[in-house]
Design a protein around this motif. Structure first.
Motif, PDB file in Angstrom:
ATOM      1  N   SER A 368      41.073  30.539  29.191  1.00  0.00           N
ATOM      2  CA  SER A 368      41.420  31.951  29.215  1.00  0.00           C
ATOM      3  C   SER A 368      40.858  32.551  30.486  1.00  0.00           C
ATOM      4  O   SER A 368      39.653  32.438  30.770  1.00  0.00           O
ATOM      5  N   GLU A 370      40.466  35.605  31.071  1.00  0.00           N
ATOM      6  CA  GLU A 370      39.590  36.735  30.722  1.00  0.00           C
ATOM      7  C   GLU A 370      38.159  36.217  30.543  1.00  0.00           C
ATOM      8  O   GLU A 370      37.198  36.816  31.052  1.00  0.00           O
ATOM      9  N   ASP A 393      41.197  44.588  31.977  1.00  0.00           N
ATOM     10  CA  ASP A 393      42.116  43.542  31.516  1.00  0.00           C
ATOM     11  C   ASP A 393      43.405  44.201  31.023  1.00  0.00           C
ATOM     12  O   ASP A 393      43.398  44.929  30.044  1.00  0.00           O
ATOM     13  N   THR A 395      46.099  42.412  30.188  1.00  0.00           N
ATOM     14  CA  THR A 395      46.918  41.393  29.515  1.00  0.00           C
ATOM     15  C   THR A 395      46.503  41.288  28.060  1.00  0.00           C
ATOM     16  O   THR A 395      45.365  41.570  27.703  1.00  0.00           O
ATOM     17  N   SER A 398      45.722  35.746  28.271  1.00  0.00           N
ATOM     18  CA  SER A 398      45.713  35.239  29.645  1.00  0.00           C
ATOM     19  C   SER A 398      45.380  33.755  29.676  1.00  0.00           C
ATOM     20  O   SER A 398      44.673  33.277  30.548  1.00  0.00           O
ATOM     21  N   LEU A 433      42.516  42.115  35.814  1.00  0.00           N
ATOM     22  CA  LEU A 433      43.381  40.982  35.426  1.00  0.00           C
ATOM     23  C   LEU A 433      44.703  41.564  34.928  1.00  0.00           C
ATOM     24  O   LEU A 433      44.717  42.387  34.021  1.00  0.00           O
ATOM     25  N   LYS A 435      49.328  40.769  34.609  1.00  0.00           N
ATOM     26  CA  LYS A 435      50.332  39.705  34.441  1.00  0.00           C
ATOM     27  C   LYS A 435      51.670  40.199  34.974  1.00  0.00           C
ATOM     28  O   LYS A 435      52.084  41.319  34.694  1.00  0.00           O
ATOM     29  N   TYR A 440      49.765  35.249  36.824  1.00  0.00           N
ATOM     30  CA  TYR A 440      48.603  36.075  36.485  1.00  0.00           C
ATOM     31  C   TYR A 440      47.972  36.513  37.797  1.00  0.00           C
ATOM     32  O   TYR A 440      47.865  35.717  38.742  1.00  0.00           O
ATOM     33  N   ILE A 510      51.952  31.177  35.793  1.00  0.00           N
ATOM     34  CA  ILE A 510      51.827  31.058  34.333  1.00  0.00           C
ATOM     35  C   ILE A 510      52.359  29.690  33.930  1.00  0.00           C
ATOM     36  O   ILE A 510      53.491  29.332  34.265  1.00  0.00           O
TER      37      ILE A 510
END
Lengths: 511, 223
Positions: A368, A370, A393, A395, A398, A433, A435, A440, A510
């Protein structure tokens, strides 16, 4: 000895259109246009032929002499019937007049008497006797025969005028005359059309039809040529773009004016060109990095080897001195310290070179992002407690395939650079972070002094650094390592820097 | 390649665009003879053309349409035409009454009514040229003069109605163009006659001939 020369054969020159082969799209356009033109021309000729055939068929009807003959007979029969009727009426009138005109001289004849005679002679069959107009008859000197009213008391002056003694009686137009007029109008129409058919009507019909068909043909061919031209222009423009890109300008891209299938082609071409460019740059960079790594390995090896003997000899030199000169002994000690310090510094440099030269291969596994970001942030918060380092964050999930060790190294390096660039004063450093459709993105944003624009293109090169002085001057290898690691992940590391706003963006696909 | 295609299209359409035969008047050249007449010491050259009237011209005169007749006598000298005599009439044959309503344009538009075609011919289709300086050269030696007799239809309400009827038979798209191309829808015929004029000497001169010019007609008192 004379040489015999054979006469050279004349080379036939082929016509240009055979010698030069047309491009495929031009030949297809030409074929399509020629076929369409042939179809239109055949249709044109068929239309003209049918028009002429129709006119020829009508001509036979127009030229039928029997029709005119029948009309003439009909008109003659109407007149004949009318004449017979007139004779009958005049005979009746004469029978009525006869007993009277002997008794009364003509000067006593008046319209009233005449009207009575007309009634008795049944002239009411053809007209209202009371409305019949009468006027005195005044003949010209030449009309001598008509002056003898005793011999000829009743004479038809014209088909609708009757002289009774000295009066002209105008009989109104009856049904017979009306039917004659109608039939005559029909005959006149037939006659006029027949007489002018060959000279005026038929040519006019042919001309008008031919004119309309010709203009339609011109219009169709014009539209056809316009469409073919437009199509060819687009194809040529497309081919020209391909040629420009392949031969001398790999930055060429098609603009967004295209429509339909060509729009799809140009968009896909642009996408392919972008990918080719990215891959080319990555390849170039990896080649550079590879050569840098070779240099680093050799340097490390060459520099590392002499360091140990130098250190040992210096130590031995100091140990072996047994003199009593305190100044010389102090000098020896100072020199030993300096030399050892520089040797350590060189060893650090060699270690950096070795690390750079022996970067491990990436080992992808599911992690992940994150979690990785939070781990890095916690470490750097402890290293730089004066700064505010926070994480955003955007997302929901992630998780992707990454090498977490190497990625952490990259993120820590970037946060460290941001913190060092911000100085000792408290500063905000944001790690975001997010997407996109395919990647990402991890953005490290600081508000430091920024990187000069002329240096931004070089900061990812090995051995390039802006930190020449200070507590930890750099070797210029950190960002190069970061770039290589991200490229190995199939992603990209970019920088966008202005004074007060510097952003490093890591894009990881991704997976 | 586009230029070649354009040129090809232009050439093809030019070839395909055809022009039909134009309206043309039929003209025929005939021969006839003239004669001299002396009445009350006035010499007159008489050129009767009734026998030279073509069937088409007769048909036109008796069709019931208003017609215009123009009789011109001229001589050709040095490539030019010199007019010697002119007689113009408008004629309408009343098909019911069977009379010719005639207007003599060169006689102050005098209107007369005649019953017979021969009488009409005497009025409108006969040249009577008094012996003036213009024809003095013919008196002694004779010669050849030329006569042109044109009979043409004058468009009237009837012919306009017929024309409109013919136009209405076409489709709406073509009516305007057809009307323009067809013209007035009238027909005419002109004949050219070469006239042999004898010398006006005694043996060629006819002394006594009754040329009571206007027999059997009625002058219209009201216009």
């Amino acid at each position: 000895m004379t040489s015999v020369t054979t006469p050279s054969k004349k080379k036939r020159k082929l016509p240009k259109y055979i010698a030069q082969k047309l491009p495929w799209h031009q030949s297809w356009i030409l074929r399509g246009t020629a076929l369409s033109s042939a179809v239109i021309i055949c249709g044109f000729l068929a239309s003209v032929a049918m028009t002429l055939q129709g006119i020829n068929t009508i001509t036979q009807i127009v030229y039928d002499p029997e029709i005119e003959s029948l009309l003439n007979q009909h008109l003659d029969s109407i007149k004949e019937i009318h004449t017979l009727r007139q004779e009958i009426l005049v005979n009746r009138l004469q029978r009525e007049i006869q007993p009277h005109y002997r008794a009364q001289p003509e000067k006593h004849v008046n319209p009233k008497i005449i009207r009575r005679w007309l009634k008795e002679a049944n002239f009411g069959e053809i007209a209202n006797v009371n409305k019949i107009k009468m006027s005195l008859y005044s003949p010209s000197p030449e009309q001598k025969d008509e002056l003898d009213m005793v011999a000829n008391p009743i004479i038809w002056v014209s088909k609708s005028s009757l002289r009774i003694f000295q009066y002209i009686v105008e009989l109104p137009e009856g049904k017979t005359k009306q039917s004659f007029k109608l039939a005559n109008a029909l005959r006149q129409r037939y006659k006029l059309i027949r007489k002018t058919w060959s000279d005026q009507i038929r040519p006019a019909i042919i001309q008008v039809n031919t004119l309309i068909i010709t203009f339609s043909l011109i219009l169709f061919i014009f539209i056809l040529i316009l469409i073919a031209r437009k199509f060819q222009k687009r194809i040529e423009s497309l081919l020209e773009g391909f040629s420009i890109w392949s031969e001398h300008n790999t930055d060429y891209r098609f603009d967004k004016k295209w429509t339909g299938e060509l729009k799809l082609i140009t968009e896909q071409f642009n996408q392919m060109a972008n990918e080719v460019e990215i891959n080319r740059r990555r390849r170039l960079y990896l080649e550079k990095v590879s050569s840098w790594q070779i240099i680093a390995r050799k340097l490390a090896h060459e520099i590392k080897n002499p360091l140990t003997p130098i250190q040992m000899m210096v130590s031995q030199l100091v140990r072996k001195y047994s003199g009593s000169d305190p100044d010389f002994k102090k000098l020896l000690t100072d020199a030993q310290n300096i030399i050892l310090e520089e040797i350590n510094s060189l060893r650090k440099m060699v270690d950096n070179f070795s690390q750079f030269a022996q970067l491990p291969e990436i080992n992808l596994s599911t992690h992940s992002l994150e979690v990785i970001c939070n781990h890095c942030i916690e470490l750097e918060k402890a290293a730089f407690p004066q700064h505010k380092i926070y994480f955003v964050d955007d997302t929901a999930d992630s998780t992707t395939l990454v090498d977490d060790t190497l990625l952490k190294r990259v993120i820590i390096n970037l946060i460290k650079n941001a913190a060092e660039a911000s100085g000792n004063d408290p500063a905000e450093i944001r790690i975001k972070l997010s997407k996109t459709e395919k990647n990402y993105e991890i953005c490290i944003l600081d508000k430091g002094p920024g990187i000069p624009e002329d240096m931004q293109a070089r900061i990812f090169e090995a051995y390039f650094t802006t930190k020449h002085t200070g507590p930890s001057p750099g070797m210029g290898l950190g960002l190069a390592v970061c770039q290589k690691v991200i490229i190995d992940h199939g992603g990209d590391l970019t920088v966008n820097s202005k004074p007060g706003n510097t952003e490093f963006k890591i894009s990881i696909p991704i997976k | 390649m586009m230029r070649k295609l354009n040129n090809f299209a232009i050439i093809i359409t030019c070839i395909l665009f055809s022009i039909s035969s134009a309206f043309a008047q039929n003209k025929t050249t005939l021969m006839t003879a003239a004669s001299w007449h002396n009445k009350m010491k006035k010499l007159t050259l008489l050129i009767p053309l009734i026998e030279k009237l073509s069937d088409k011209q007769k048909d036109l005169i008796t069709s019931g349409f208003s017609t215009f007749s123009a009789l011109s006598v001229y001589r050709k000298a040095n490539g030019k035409k010199e007019l010697l005599f002119r007689n113009r009439c408008t004629v309408r044959f009343d098909t019911w009454e069977e009379i010719f309503e005639t207007s003599l344009l060169d006689m102050n538009f005098k209107t007369v009514t005649v019953k017979k075609l021969n009488t009409l011919a005497e009025l409108c289709l006969t040249a009577r040229i008094p012996a003036t300086e213009k024809i003095s050269y013919l008196i002694n030696n004779g010669g050849i003069v030329h006569a042109e007799l044109q009979v043409k239809q004058i468009p009237t309400e009837e012919s306009d109605r017929i024309r409109d009827w013919v136009i209405q038979q076409q489709s709406r798209v073509m009516q305007g163009l057809f009307s323009h191309m067809m013209g007035d829808l009238k027909y005419s015929e002109a004949i050219n006659i070469a006239v042999q004029v004898p010398s006006a000497k005694k043996k060629n001169r006819q002394k006594k001939r009754n040329i009571n010019i206007y027999p059997d007609y009625q002058e219209n008192k009201s216009p």
